[in-house]
Design an enzyme around this catalytic site. Structure first.
Site, mmCIF file in Angstrom:
data_model
loop_
_atom_site.group_PDB
_atom_site.id
_atom_site.type_symbol
_atom_site.label_atom_id
_atom_site.label_comp_id
_atom_site.label_asym_id
_atom_site.label_seq_id
_atom_site.Cartn_x
_atom_site.Cartn_y
_atom_site.Cartn_z
ATOM 1 N N LYS A 112 3.227 -3.993 6.961
ATOM 2 C CA LYS A 112 3.330 -4.252 5.518
ATOM 3 C C LYS A 112 4.731 -3.890 5.027
ATOM 4 C CE LYS A 112 -1.517 -3.629 4.024
ATOM 5 N NZ LYS A 112 -1.804 -4.963 3.479
ATOM 6 N N PRO B 250 5.189 6.934 9.262
ATOM 7 C CA PRO B 250 4.777 6.098 10.405
ATOM 8 C C PRO B 250 3.494 6.616 11.054
ATOM 9 C CG PRO B 250 7.066 6.873 10.658
ATOM 10 C CD PRO B 250 6.515 7.536 9.441
ATOM 11 N N SER C 16 0.850 -1.190 0.000
ATOM 12 C CA SER C 16 0.000 0.000 0.000
ATOM 13 C C SER C 16 0.884 1.238 0.000
ATOM 14 C CB SER C 16 -0.885 0.010 1.250
ATOM 15 O OG SER C 16 -1.579 1.237 1.365
ATOM 16 N N HIS D 173 0.869 7.740 9.476
ATOM 17 C CA HIS D 173 -0.253 7.673 8.534
ATOM 18 C C HIS D 173 -1.515 7.231 9.280
ATOM 19 C CE1 HIS D 173 -2.755 6.488 5.143
ATOM 20 N NE2 HIS D 173 -1.909 7.120 4.352
#
Length: 255
Positions: A157, A141, A135, A143
């Site tokens: 991820k 970090p 993504s 987000h």
């Protein structure tokens, strides 16, 4: 392998919304691909047709996925933790819905451990190309997606992406923007890197276009050892992407 011209491709997360489309696209190109799917439940298997080429396994249990991966040439990883909305949210009252992850299905277990298990199994089985769908947003970090259910989903991820990039297996990492349930093949696709597209107006993409790119990267050597962000122009703006070689010639970043 039935004929040396065909590539055996396993799609994991084949019961998911994007995974289903990838599995179907591979099945439609029988001259090129022998498709396999991995799903978690018999219910998911039946939902996508119930064929013998759909394997049952749990990516959190490394041994359960080995039979699906044995004898495959390429692996497309489309597994992802899915946040659930807490019941009782009333949009008419304002505020924001709250999210949670089911026990055992947090991003750490699914997006990190589960993807690591797939990468390790693929490496052990001699898989020649791993395509990992992640993504956009992983460079930040803080987000907002990371706060959903306290899951830190983009952090985990990205950890899996880093693991893959250091695995020694030829890889392609695709990081799409916001996923749309819209028609594919009618938009101009855009590639970028380092979340630069998130600063623009073009930061979404139909799932069907992500699925097409997953299949197309298998055909081009220049997509190996590359990572890229993927988005689209709005429908009607620009020319629908047909020349994937030209699109992939823009890829420069290994991570």
């Amino acid at each position: 392998m039935a004929g040396s011209s065909q590539t055996t491709v396993l799609v994991t997360g084949a019961g998911g919304r994007t995974g289903q489309i990838v599995y179907k696209k591979l099945k439609e190109k029988r001259d090129q691909y022998i498709a396999r799917g991995l799903v978690r439940s018999e219910e998911s298997k039946q939902k996508i047709g119930g064929a013998d080429d759909i394997f049952l396994g749990d990516i959190r249990n490394a041994e359960s996925i080995v039979p699906a991966i044995q004898g495959t040439d390429a692996l497309i990883i489309l597994t992802s933790a899915v946040p659930q909305m807490k019941p009782g949210f009333d949009p008419t009252k304002g505020g924001r819905p709250e999210f949670y992850f089911d026990d055992g299905a947090y991003p750490e277990q699914v997006d990190w451990i589960g993807q690591k298990n797939q990468i390790d199994a693929a490496k052990a089985a001699g898989v020649k190309h791993i395509v990992l769908v992640g993504s956009m947003g992983g460079t930040n970090p803080n987000h907002p997606l990371n706060s959903l259910g306290n899951g830190n989903i983009l952090v985990w991820k990205r950890k899996a992406e880093e693991y893959l990039s250091n695995s020694g297996v030829p890889y392609t990492i695709i990081r799409p923007g916001g996923l749309l349930d819209k028609e594919g093949g009618v938009r101009e696709l855009i590639v970028g890197k380092d979340d630069e597209l998130l600063q623009t107006e073009t930061k979404t993409i139909p799932r069907a276009d992500v699925a097409e790119v997953c299949v197309q990267v298998l055909n081009y050597e220049e997509t190996k050892l590359k990572a890229f962000d993927l988005a689209s122009k709005p429908e009607g703006a620009g020319e629908p992407t047909k020349d994937f070689k030209a699109l992939f010639s823009q890829l420069t970043s290994r991570f």
